[in-house]
Scaffold this motif. Structure first.
Motif, mmCIF file in Angstrom:
data_model
loop_
_atom_site.group_PDB
_atom_site.id
_atom_site.type_symbol
_atom_site.label_atom_id
_atom_site.label_comp_id
_atom_site.label_asym_id
_atom_site.label_seq_id
_atom_site.Cartn_x
_atom_site.Cartn_y
_atom_site.Cartn_z
ATOM 1 N N ARG A 75 4.617 12.696 -6.251
ATOM 2 C CA ARG A 75 6.105 12.545 -5.836
ATOM 3 C C ARG A 75 5.799 10.440 -5.531
ATOM 4 O O ARG A 75 6.452 10.136 -5.411
ATOM 5 N N LEU A 76 5.278 10.982 -3.930
ATOM 6 C CA LEU A 76 5.304 9.681 -3.537
ATOM 7 C C LEU A 76 4.846 8.590 -3.838
ATOM 8 O O LEU A 76 5.548 7.503 -3.893
ATOM 9 N N LEU A 133 4.876 8.085 -7.056
ATOM 10 C CA LEU A 133 5.299 7.483 -8.230
ATOM 11 C C LEU A 133 7.011 7.011 -7.821
ATOM 12 O O LEU A 133 7.085 5.404 -8.318
ATOM 13 N N ASP A 134 7.570 7.111 -6.285
ATOM 14 C CA ASP A 134 8.352 6.498 -5.664
ATOM 15 C C ASP A 134 7.590 5.136 -5.403
ATOM 16 O O ASP A 134 8.519 4.226 -5.617
ATOM 17 N N GLN A 135 6.572 5.098 -4.883
ATOM 18 C CA GLN A 135 5.982 3.842 -4.886
ATOM 19 C C GLN A 135 6.105 2.624 -5.848
ATOM 20 O O GLN A 135 6.839 1.256 -5.900
ATOM 21 N N ARG A 136 5.272 3.351 -6.730
ATOM 22 C CA ARG A 136 5.231 2.287 -8.310
ATOM 23 C C ARG A 136 7.265 1.924 -8.750
ATOM 24 O O ARG A 136 7.267 0.951 -8.636
ATOM 25 N N SER A 137 8.007 3.421 -9.070
ATOM 26 C CA SER A 137 9.410 2.542 -9.032
ATOM 27 C C SER A 137 9.673 1.603 -8.280
ATOM 28 O O SER A 137 10.187 0.804 -8.769
ATOM 29 N N GLU A 138 9.407 1.599 -6.550
ATOM 30 C CA GLU A 138 10.046 -0.161 -6.271
ATOM 31 C C GLU A 138 9.001 -1.085 -6.276
ATOM 32 O O GLU A 138 10.194 -1.631 -5.937
#
Length: 232
Positions: free
Chosen positions: A124-125, A127-132
């Motif tokens: 999850r972390l 994927l959050d970095q990628r989205s950021e």
């Protein structure tokens, strides 16, 4: 990661060496096909050493992913916050991304291929970095559209075009070859902006403006970290 209490000054150096060794193995064989014993043999350490310096095989994968994303996010936000027009900032972001790919080729390979092996919070972390990071690109493209230098289109699709043009470079690039990050970025952005820019908007002077910016900021580099790229 801060050095745990009681660890000597060489702790972090050795830890980085182990992460680099694991990245080279994972890039060559794949994360799932690489065993802990093989990592320990390549890093010249006992199994207990892996747990002392890293903690687990999945933690190695987390560290490799962080080494890719954290510097990119730091530099991405730095570029996004500059008081420059959005097309020029996209050109800077392009070169930063390509420099990072060339410097961390093994890590990028693992980042692209093996992130699905992460589980739970770790996945999850990431994927959050990628989205950021995607958000940084999309915000700059949206700003360029609002400014009128890029034609109105779906910002999400434009973001995917930008990223897809860059993100597969790791599959074929030779870090010691004739094409460095600056050259690739010039060519990629010429292709991208020729297609996206509004009729009448000049892109011919983009490289001149990039050179002027770099001359004004003599100490500026788009590279998140300095490292010699390892040839696969």
């Amino acid at each position: 990661m801060a050095r745990p209490p009681g660890h000597g000054p060489g702790y972090e150096i050795r830890r980085e060496e182990i992460i680099d060794t694991a990245a080279a193995l994972f890039a060559k064989k794949g994360y799932a096909a690489t065993g802990i014993a093989e990592i320990c043999d390549a890093a010249d350490m006992a199994r207990s050493g892996l747990y002392y310096y890293i903690g687990s095989k999945e933690k190695l994968l987390v560290e490799i992913q962080n080494r890719v994303m954290q510097p990119m996010l730091m530099m991405g936000h730095r570029i996004a916050d500059m008081d420059e027009d959005p097309v020029l900032r996209l050109r800077m972001l392009s070169q930063m991304l390509l420099e990072h790919i060339l410097m961390w080729l093994d890590h990028i390979w693992v980042y692209e291929h093996d992130y699905r092996n992460l589980r739970g919070v770790n996945r999850r972390l990431l994927l959050d970095q990628r989205s950021e990071f995607e958000g940084i690109v999309q915000d700059l493209l949206t700003a360029a559209m609002e400014e009128g230098s890029i034609r109105k289109t779906d910002p999400r699709l434009a973001t995917l075009q930008f990223l897809n043009l860059h993100n597969h470079t790791y599959q074929w690039v030779d870090p010691r070859g004739e094409w460095d990050a600056a050259h690739l970025s010039r060519e990629y952005c010429a292709t991208l902006f020729t297609g996206l820019c509004t009729p009448g908007h000049r892109v011919e002077d983009l490289e001149e403006r990039m050179a002027e910016f770099l001359q004004r900021r003599e100490n500026f580099t788009t590279a998140p970290r300095t490292r010699r790229a390892r040839k696969r």
